[in-house]
Scaffold this active site. Structure first.
Site, short mmCIF file in Angstrom:
data_model
loop_
_atom_site.label_atom_id
_atom_site.label_comp_id
_atom_site.label_asym_id
_atom_site.label_seq_id
_atom_site.Cartn_x
_atom_site.Cartn_y
_atom_site.Cartn_z
N GLU A 79 0.85 -1.19 0.00
CA GLU A 79 0.00 0.00 0.00
C GLU A 79 0.88 1.24 0.00
OE1 GLU A 79 -2.23 3.33 2.03
OE2 GLU A 79 -0.29 2.45 2.45
N CYS A 111 -4.73 -3.38 1.91
CA CYS A 111 -4.06 -4.47 2.64
C CYS A 111 -4.29 -5.83 2.00
CB CYS A 111 -4.57 -4.51 4.08
SG CYS A 111 -4.50 -2.92 4.89
N THR A 168 -2.63 2.49 15.99
CA THR A 168 -2.64 1.25 15.18
C THR A 168 -1.63 1.34 14.03
OG1 THR A 168 -4.42 1.99 13.70
CG2 THR A 168 -5.09 0.84 15.70
N HIS A 170 -6.79 -10.77 8.53
CA HIS A 170 -6.07 -9.50 8.38
C HIS A 170 -6.13 -8.78 9.72
CE1 HIS A 170 -4.71 -5.60 7.40
NE2 HIS A 170 -5.90 -5.04 7.53
N LYS A 186 -13.09 -9.82 17.10
CA LYS A 186 -14.38 -9.36 16.57
C LYS A 186 -14.77 -10.18 15.35
CE LYS A 186 -13.59 -4.49 17.82
NZ LYS A 186 -14.74 -3.92 18.48
N ASN A 198 0.21 -2.65 12.77
CA ASN A 198 -0.34 -2.96 11.45
C ASN A 198 0.78 -2.94 10.41
OD1 ASN A 198 -2.06 -3.46 9.33
ND2 ASN A 198 -3.37 -1.68 9.66
N1 CAA Z 1 -9.95 -0.29 28.91
C1 CAA Z 1 -10.28 -1.29 28.06
N2 CAA Z 1 -10.88 -1.09 26.84
C2 CAA Z 1 -11.12 0.19 26.48
C3 CAA Z 1 -10.80 1.27 27.33
C4 CAA Z 1 -10.20 1.00 28.59
N3 CAA Z 1 -9.85 1.97 29.42
N4 CAA Z 1 -11.18 2.41 26.69
C5 CAA Z 1 -11.71 2.05 25.51
N5 CAA Z 1 -11.68 0.70 25.38
C6 CAA Z 1 -12.13 -0.10 24.26
C7 CAA Z 1 -13.43 0.38 23.67
O1 CAA Z 1 -14.53 -0.07 24.44
C8 CAA Z 1 -13.38 -0.24 22.30
O2 CAA Z 1 -13.72 -1.60 22.41
P1 CAA Z 1 -14.88 -2.23 21.47
O3 CAA Z 1 -14.34 -2.15 20.06
O4 CAA Z 1 -15.05 -3.62 21.96
O5 CAA Z 1 -16.09 -1.36 21.64
C9 CAA Z 1 -11.88 -0.18 21.95
O6 CAA Z 1 -11.21 0.03 23.18
C10 CAA Z 1 -11.52 0.94 21.00
O7 CAA Z 1 -11.89 2.16 21.54
P2 CAA Z 1 -12.86 3.19 20.77
O8 CAA Z 1 -14.11 2.52 20.36
O9 CAA Z 1 -12.94 4.41 21.60
O10 CAA Z 1 -12.16 3.44 19.38
P3 CAA Z 1 -11.16 4.56 18.86
O11 CAA Z 1 -11.92 5.81 18.66
O12 CAA Z 1 -9.91 4.64 19.65
O13 CAA Z 1 -10.80 3.93 17.44
C11 CAA Z 1 -10.19 2.39 15.76
C12 CAA Z 1 -10.46 2.57 17.25
C13 CAA Z 1 -11.43 2.75 14.97
C14 CAA Z 1 -9.80 0.97 15.48
C15 CAA Z 1 -9.01 3.35 15.40
O14 CAA Z 1 -7.84 2.90 16.02
C16 CAA Z 1 -8.74 3.45 13.91
O15 CAA Z 1 -9.34 4.26 13.21
N6 CAA Z 1 -7.77 2.63 13.39
C17 CAA Z 1 -7.40 2.66 11.97
C18 CAA Z 1 -8.44 2.01 11.09
C19 CAA Z 1 -8.51 0.51 11.24
O16 CAA Z 1 -7.60 -0.13 11.70
N7 CAA Z 1 -9.62 -0.08 10.76
C20 CAA Z 1 -9.79 -1.51 10.80
C21 CAA Z 1 -10.66 -2.02 9.66
S1 CAA Z 1 -10.01 -1.42 8.10
C22 CAA Z 1 -8.71 -2.46 7.76
O17 CAA Z 1 -8.62 -3.52 8.29
C23 CAA Z 1 -7.68 -2.01 6.76
C24 CAA Z 1 -6.52 -1.51 7.51
O18 CAA Z 1 -5.55 -2.26 7.73
C25 CAA Z 1 -6.51 -0.15 7.99
#
Ligand code: CAA
Length: 388
Positions: A79, A111, A152, A233, A242, A276
């Protein structure tokens, strides 16, 4: 005739940021990173490393004992391309001393493209079983500082030889595909950091898994219960949990949580401490499974779900070959990970900000990598790679 992965090796640079450090700097509870997204560390490249040096470093332990004349094709999946025109594979081809009679090309679809490369490699080998294909997948995951994606990030590369009568994993011909034009993660040509609609991207990932699986069972005679392990992935390790919960539910699995977790947990060890690596991540998860599973995997069916945002996805299957454990690079991988250097937050920021080199002048980069290959500089817009 069986075709598949004959040898596999990965590489990640020698610097990492512990996500405890990031959590402290951002005033976020570390459990969010360690448990919520399932990541502990992220690899960071030095300024003299890129997808080419990482890929060549991943391939070196294999190439060192391989008759390179048997490698007739090099497929480079990424990528993080470094040139709009020239394939990163051509640089890697020279660094690795491959035959001039070798086809070289770069593949792109976020990816996913390493899986396209694997399937193309299997087709080439099925047609001419005496030839081998070297598949390289290499990426640097970068998001804007302060964005939810920052935790990430990561980087790494994997090298795989695809051959007839493979010694590690036979790849089955039946696959399930799903593609849809969506904007969950993308990177316009003028940006070095990805744009992402994070929560939406995880939803699209799970939807694609369902659709690719449905397409898979349409053509394959295999059922969910035929698989002992799964490699997903891994944009972050928690995504596997998940995904596997989702797939188990779709298939009305009766396994309890512990048994269900055993089906993917050994595939996560390396990604948890690398971060990642986009195209490479699902194959680093395969290495993690093969090298860390305490049970003999001989004859076991592995289900693979490859996802590339945008999006293209594929579910496919493979069978672990008898005696596979004799052909792994376990000690080398574990030594590489153990010898990495932890960086503080200021050093992380310094590594994150690449030096400017786009003016066409001569730029040389500080020697930072402990790998065998480095990007010594850029001069007249030409990248200069050297062996160390
Ligand atoms: N203790 C334990 N868990 C906690 C916590 C704490 N104190 N605070 C938060 N969490 C948990 C949340 O409950 C959540 O868990 P669930 O998913 O089970 O609900 C988890 O931590 C993540 O927290 P948020 O929901 O607040 O999420 P965030 O706003 O930090 O964003 C993300 C998470 C969307 C993955 C972000 O990191 C992101 O945008 N990453 C890049 C995109 C990505 O990786 N996408 C994946 C699919 S796309 C793909 O696969 C292609 C690729 O390689 C990018």
């Amino acid at each position: 005739m069986s075709v598949g992965i004959d040898e596999i090796s990965f590489y990640t640079p020698n610097y990492y940021l512990d996500l405890r450090t990031l959590a402290k700097a951002k005033n976020i509870e570390v459990e969010k990173y360690y448990n919520g997204i399932g990541q502990e560390k992220m690899s960071m490249p030095g300024h003299d490393e890129d997808i080419v040096t990482m890929a060549a470093n991943a391939a070196k332990p294999i190439i060192d004992h391989t008759d390179t004349s048997s490698i007739r094709t090099l497929l480079f999946a990424t990528e993080t391309g470094v040139d709009q025109s020239k394939s990163a594979g051509v640089y890697a081809h020279r660094l690795l001393g491959l035959s001039p009679n070798c086809r070289v090309v770069e593949l792109k679809q976020a990816c996913y493209s390493a899986t396209a490369a694997i399937q193309m490699a299997c087709a080439l080998v099925a047609r001419q079983p005496e030839q081998k294909v070297l598949v390289l997948a290499s990426d640097i995951a970068r998001y804007d500082l302060g964005s939810p994606g920052e935790a990430t990030q990561g980087c790494g590369a994997v090298a795989m030889v695809v051959s007839a009568k493979p010694r590690l994993v036979e790849i089955d011909p039946d696959v399930g595909n799903f593609a849809e034009d969506v904007m969950d993660f993308w990177r316009p040509n003028y940006r070095s950091n990805a744009l992402v609609d994070g929560k939406y991207s995880t939803k699209v990932y799970l939807h694609s898994l369902k659709k690719a699986w449905e397409n898979f069972v349409h053509s394959s005679s295999l059922a969910f219960t035929n698989f002992s392990h799964f490699c997903y992935h891994l944009p972050f390790s928690r995504m596997a949990e998940k995904a596997h919960r989702h797939l188990s539910r779709i298939n009305n699995s009766t396994l309890n949580l512990e048994a269900m977790t055993r089906q993917f947990e050994d595939s996560l060890h390396y990604n948890r401490v690398i971060g990642n690596s986009y195209t490479a991540s699902i194959y680093i998860s395969l290495v993690s499974l093969l090298e860390n599973c305490k049970h003999d995997l001989e004859g076991k069916k592995i289900g693979f779900f490859s996802y590339g945002s945008g999006c293209v996805s594929e579910f496919f299957s493979g069978t672990v070959v008898s005696g596979y454990d004799k052909f792994l690079h376990t000690l080398g991988h574990q030594k590489m990970l153990a010898e990495r250097e932890e960086v503080d937050y200021e050093t992380y920021l310094a590594l994150y900000h690449y030096p400017e080199y786009t003016d066409g002048e001569a730029h040389s980069f500080e020697a930072m990598t402990k790998g065998h290959f480095r990007l010594a500089g850029v001069n007249g817009h030409k990248r200069e790679y050297v062996s160390c």
